[in-house]
Scaffold this active site. Structure first.
Site, PDB file in Angstrom:
ATOM      1  CE  LYS A  22       3.112   3.364   3.179  1.00 47.30           C
ATOM      2  NZ  LYS A  22       3.528   3.568   4.575  1.00 47.30           N
TER       3      LYS A  22
ATOM      4  CE1 TYR B 125       0.141   1.937   4.300  1.00 48.78           C
ATOM      5  CE2 TYR B 125       1.071  -0.268   4.427  1.00 48.78           C
ATOM      6  CZ  TYR B 125       0.899   0.990   4.962  1.00 48.78           C
ATOM      7  OH  TYR B 125       1.498   1.305   6.166  1.00 48.78           O
TER       8      TYR B 125
ATOM      9  CD  GLU C 256      10.164   2.204  11.005  1.00 50.08           C
ATOM     10  OE1 GLU C 256      10.174   3.185  10.233  1.00 50.08           O
ATOM     11  OE2 GLU C 256      10.035   1.035  10.606  1.00 50.08           O
TER      12      GLU C 256
ATOM     13  CG  LEU D  89       8.142   2.440   5.117  1.00 52.10           C
ATOM     14  CD1 LEU D  89       8.312   1.432   3.985  1.00 52.10           C
ATOM     15  CD2 LEU D  89       6.660   2.659   5.404  1.00 52.10           C
TER      16      LEU D  89
END
Length: 286
Positions: free
Chosen positions: A148, A32, A180, A204
């Site tokens: 992702k 996505y 993160e 990411l």
């Protein structure tokens, strides 16, 4: 609500129905992307579509649309959304096979493509004034966080822990490093340097993260390093913030009920946020 783009057609959301054998539904076999538009203008469009292409390539799905086709769909969604600030969601799965099987369908089937748009939520006045809270949780995700993927169960569980604790984000910790957020990239000011984890399989690479890094390096006002952030040093930070496409630069003033620095929004975030808001007005696509 506006229509959504679904497998080549514009339909009402309730009409966008997938097969029970869609591999996204059965396996989470898909990727996505989330693309922001501010005042009706896209921010980081090419970078987001580049990342979508990389994610698709990494899991062996051919990009189902050309760049011009993606752009036309996204622009229509933005133009039809009632809000000037829009979050565009793209999801591509491997498609629907004749039967459930872990192996890829052979021959390949047509991917399932969904694109939708929704108003972007604004930060609360309390967070704008006082900053947000975060918690830290073990990172239990897989080893390819750079893709992702729609497989987001670990992120969902971490984010729910944050919600249950009255926090805005969960910071993921693996092997003694703060990597993160559950849905964001992490920055920390430590010893007068701005640190963020380097690009790799365990994070990411955020588009907002990269835009911010490019801006900071262009300004040259604060040293910025892409290096691992030791978990224990996180609590020595004078400022912490996270970045994402839909929340820009989110200041974190408490972590695990401990104040970050002075426990209030700091001068580094204030200056960077002001400059980033100006950047958003010039680095946009029509």
């Amino acid at each position: 609500m506006t229509q959504v783009y679904f497998n080549g057609h514009w339909v009402a959301p309730e009409q966008a129905q997938i097969s029970v054998f869609d591999r996204g539904f059965l396996f989470g076999d898909g990727v996505y992307e989330v693309i922001p538009a501010f005042a009706g203008r896209l921010f980081g469009l090419d970078e987001h579509l580049d990342r979508l292409g990389r994610s698709l390539d990494q899991i062996d799905i051919a990009d189902p649309l050309t760049r011009d086709e993606w752009f036309a769909i996204i622009k229509r969604l933005i133009s039809e959304c009632a809000s000037p600030d829009v979050s565009v969601y793209i999801q591509v799965t491997r498609g629907t096979a004749a039967k459930r099987d872990h192996a890829y369908p052979n021959p390949a089937v047509a991917p399932t493509v969904l694109v939708s748009g929704s108003p972007m939520a604004a930060l609360s006045e309390a967070i704008r004034r006082d900053g947000a809270q975060a918690i830290t949780v073990p990172d239990i995700r897989w080893s390819r966080c750079d893709i992702k993927s729609i497989n987001l169960l670990p992120n969902i569980m971490a984010r729910q822990q944050a919600v249950a604790a009255g926090a805005s984000e969960a910071i993921l910790v693996r092997d003694g490093l703060a990597l993160e957020g559950a849905a964001s990239n992490l920055f920390a000011v430590i010893d007068d340097e701005l640190l963020t984890a380097p690009i790799g399989p365990h994070i990411l690479g955020g588009i907002t993260r990269q835009k911010l890094l490019d801006m900071i390096r262009g300004q040259g006002q604060i040293p910025v390093l892409e290096v691992p952030i030791p978990f224990d040093r996180l609590f020595d930070a004078t400022e912490v913030f996270v970045t994402s496409s839909t929340r820009d630069l989110l200041p974190i003033t408490r972590i695990n009920d401990h104040p970050v620095g002075a426990g209030r929004i700091g001068p580094v975030w204030t200056a960077l946020n002001q400059a980033f808001q100006q950047l958003k007005t010039v680095q946009v696509s029509p």
